[in-house]
Write an enzyme that holds these catalytic residues in place. Structure first.
Site, PDB file in Angstrom:
ATOM      1  N   GLN A   1      53.141  58.834  54.940  1.00  0.00           N
ATOM      2  CA  GLN A   1      52.846  59.961  54.042  1.00  0.00           C
ATOM      3  C   GLN A   1      53.285  61.300  54.629  1.00  0.00           C
ATOM      4  O   GLN A   1      53.771  62.175  53.915  1.00  0.00           O
ATOM      5  CB  GLN A   1      51.344  59.961  53.734  1.00  0.00           C
ATOM      6  CG  GLN A   1      50.959  61.014  52.699  1.00  0.00           C
ATOM      7  CD  GLN A   1      49.479  61.008  52.393  1.00  0.00           C
ATOM      8  OE1 GLN A   1      48.831  59.956  52.466  1.00  0.00           O
ATOM      9  NE2 GLN A   1      48.930  62.159  52.064  1.00  0.00           N
TER      10      GLN A   1
ATOM     11  N   HIS B   1      45.728  54.711  50.663  1.00  0.00           N
ATOM     12  CA  HIS B   1      46.578  53.702  51.287  1.00  0.00           C
ATOM     13  C   HIS B   1      45.910  52.337  51.191  1.00  0.00           C
ATOM     14  O   HIS B   1      44.818  52.141  51.722  1.00  0.00           O
ATOM     15  CB  HIS B   1      46.825  54.060  52.763  1.00  0.00           C
ATOM     16  CG  HIS B   1      47.682  55.271  52.934  1.00  0.00           C
ATOM     17  ND1 HIS B   1      48.955  55.211  53.452  1.00  0.00           N
ATOM     18  CD2 HIS B   1      47.461  56.568  52.609  1.00  0.00           C
ATOM     19  CE1 HIS B   1      49.474  56.437  53.455  1.00  0.00           C
ATOM     20  NE2 HIS B   1      48.588  57.268  52.958  1.00  0.00           N
TER      21      HIS B   1
ATOM     22  N   CYS C   1      54.017  51.838  52.393  1.00  0.00           N
ATOM     23  CA  CYS C   1      53.749  52.198  53.777  1.00  0.00           C
ATOM     24  C   CYS C   1      54.658  51.377  54.681  1.00  0.00           C
ATOM     25  O   CYS C   1      54.751  50.157  54.555  1.00  0.00           O
ATOM     26  CB  CYS C   1      52.275  51.928  54.062  1.00  0.00           C
ATOM     27  SG  CYS C   1      51.934  51.323  55.706  1.00  0.00           S
ATOM     28  N   GLU C   2      55.368  52.052  55.575  1.00  0.00           N
ATOM     29  CA  GLU C   2      56.354  51.333  56.385  1.00  0.00           C
ATOM     30  C   GLU C   2      55.710  50.489  57.483  1.00  0.00           C
ATOM     31  O   GLU C   2      56.370  49.652  58.083  1.00  0.00           O
ATOM     32  CB  GLU C   2      57.373  52.305  56.987  1.00  0.00           C
ATOM     33  CG  GLU C   2      56.855  53.188  58.089  1.00  0.00           C
ATOM     34  CD  GLU C   2      57.949  54.119  58.624  1.00  0.00           C
ATOM     35  OE1 GLU C   2      58.951  54.327  57.929  1.00  0.00           O
ATOM     36  OE2 GLU C   2      57.773  54.621  59.740  1.00  0.00           O
ATOM     37  N   HIS C   3      54.443  50.690  57.737  1.00  0.00           N
ATOM     38  CA  HIS C   3      53.784  49.896  58.776  1.00  0.00           C
ATOM     39  C   HIS C   3      53.292  48.554  58.259  1.00  0.00           C
ATOM     40  O   HIS C   3      53.184  47.600  59.014  1.00  0.00           O
ATOM     41  CB  HIS C   3      52.609  50.670  59.375  1.00  0.00           C
ATOM     42  CG  HIS C   3      53.024  51.957  60.006  1.00  0.00           C
ATOM     43  ND1 HIS C   3      52.313  53.124  59.885  1.00  0.00           N
ATOM     44  CD2 HIS C   3      54.113  52.267  60.750  1.00  0.00           C
ATOM     45  CE1 HIS C   3      52.938  54.099  60.534  1.00  0.00           C
ATOM     46  NE2 HIS C   3      54.031  53.599  61.057  1.00  0.00           N
ATOM     47  N   HIS C   4      52.938  48.485  56.973  1.00  0.00           N
ATOM     48  CA  HIS C   4      52.354  47.249  56.428  1.00  0.00           C
ATOM     49  C   HIS C   4      53.077  46.758  55.168  1.00  0.00           C
ATOM     50  O   HIS C   4      52.729  45.704  54.647  1.00  0.00           O
ATOM     51  CB  HIS C   4      50.877  47.475  56.093  1.00  0.00           C
ATOM     52  CG  HIS C   4      50.070  47.932  57.271  1.00  0.00           C
ATOM     53  ND1 HIS C   4      49.809  49.265  57.519  1.00  0.00           N
ATOM     54  CD2 HIS C   4      49.502  47.242  58.280  1.00  0.00           C
ATOM     55  CE1 HIS C   4      49.094  49.380  58.627  1.00  0.00           C
ATOM     56  NE2 HIS C   4      48.895  48.167  59.120  1.00  0.00           N
TER      57      HIS C   4
ATOM     58  N   CYS D   1      46.664  49.778  52.749  1.00  0.00           N
ATOM     59  CA  CYS D   1      46.495  49.195  54.082  1.00  0.00           C
ATOM     60  C   CYS D   1      45.176  49.655  54.706  1.00  0.00           C
ATOM     61  O   CYS D   1      44.656  49.007  55.614  1.00  0.00           O
ATOM     62  CB  CYS D   1      47.685  49.516  54.982  1.00  0.00           C
ATOM     63  SG  CYS D   1      48.029  51.262  55.183  1.00  0.00           S
TER      64      CYS D   1
HETATM   65 ZN   LIG Z   1      49.939  50.982  56.326  1.00  0.00          ZN
END
Ligand SMILES: [Zn+2]
Length: 236
Positions: free
Chosen positions: A167, A195, A124-127, A197
């Site tokens: 995703q 996920h 996941c590119e956010h976390h 995250c």
């Molecule tokens: Zn994430």
């Protein structure tokens, strides 16, 4: 057929002289950044330098979270992580044109081709933590009668999942890649993922599943085709 999803134009990355049924502007990496291209073209020394830099950053993280990076169990962790994260993002070094090389055939088949239960793990590119799940990819060959080698559907999914992702975009990129490779009547992709995250931090909803889909061409315009696809995906 064009896709409903606008994208930035990408530089042609195929070596000159090679030919492929994919239009020139669509060669390459999907949505590459400048640093993607420099990673792709890195020499062995430059690659070692990259890993050293990552290891230094991981050492900083270890210090900041309150650990002792010099204690025995952690001594080689920065180097190990550097190698692992380069592997987990190796999709940045894969050109779609190479992935599909020699696997596009003309075949007298005009029914749906579906591969389901393809295991996927991505970051996941956010976390920067994993999300994992299963994906189903279907298409209906176009008038050109082109089909893809079956293993290539999973390879396309693998290439895009080994990059930082959300995703929704992963699902779209796979669909568009199939669309651009063989110009079928339609493409459908559905993905179910968990996920980390979401399940191990923050809202902590263990067992929650995120479902995304992308329908192109006849899967988008014809409800019957879409329903047939969804029934086949669920039929286990
Ligand atoms: Zn994430």
């Amino acid at each position: 057929m064009s896709t409903p999803f606008p994208r930035p134009s990408t530089p042609p990355l195929l070596a000159s002289g090679q030919s492929s049924p994919i239009p020139p502007n669509e060669h390459g990496l999907g949505w590459p950044a400048k640093s993607t291209v420099s990673r792709l073209n890195a020499t062995a020394e430059e690659r070692a330098e990259r890993e050293k830099k990552i290891a230094g950053a991981v050492r900083t993280i270890l210090e900041c979270i309150g650990e002792d990076p010099d204690r025995e169990g952690l001594q080689r962790t920065p180097e190990r992580y550097a190698q692992a994260v380069m592997w987990m993002t190796k999709g940045y070094e894969e050109r779609l044109s190479d992935v599909l090389n020699n696997a596009i055939f003309a075949e007298d088949h005009d029914e749906m081709v579906l591969v389901r239960d393809i295991d996927i793990s991505s970051l996941c590119e956010h976390h920067l933590v994993p999300f994992t799940g299963k994906i189903a990819i279907a298409y209906i060959p176009g008038q050109n009668q082109l089909v893809l080698g079956l293993s290539k559907l999973a390879r396309i999914a693998e290439t895009f999942s080994r990059r930082l992702q959300v995703q929704e975009r992963l699902t779209k990129q796979i669909a568009i890649a199939v669309q651009e490779a063989i110009n079928p009547r339609g493409v459908a992709v559905v993905m179910e993922a968990t996920h980390l995250c979401m399940t191990m931090r923050g809202v902590q909803k263990p067992g929650s599943i995120t479902v995304t889909s992308c329908m192109l061409g006849c899967f988008r315009t014809q409800q019957k085709t879409r329903e047939e696809f969804l029934t086949l995906v669920k039929g286990r």
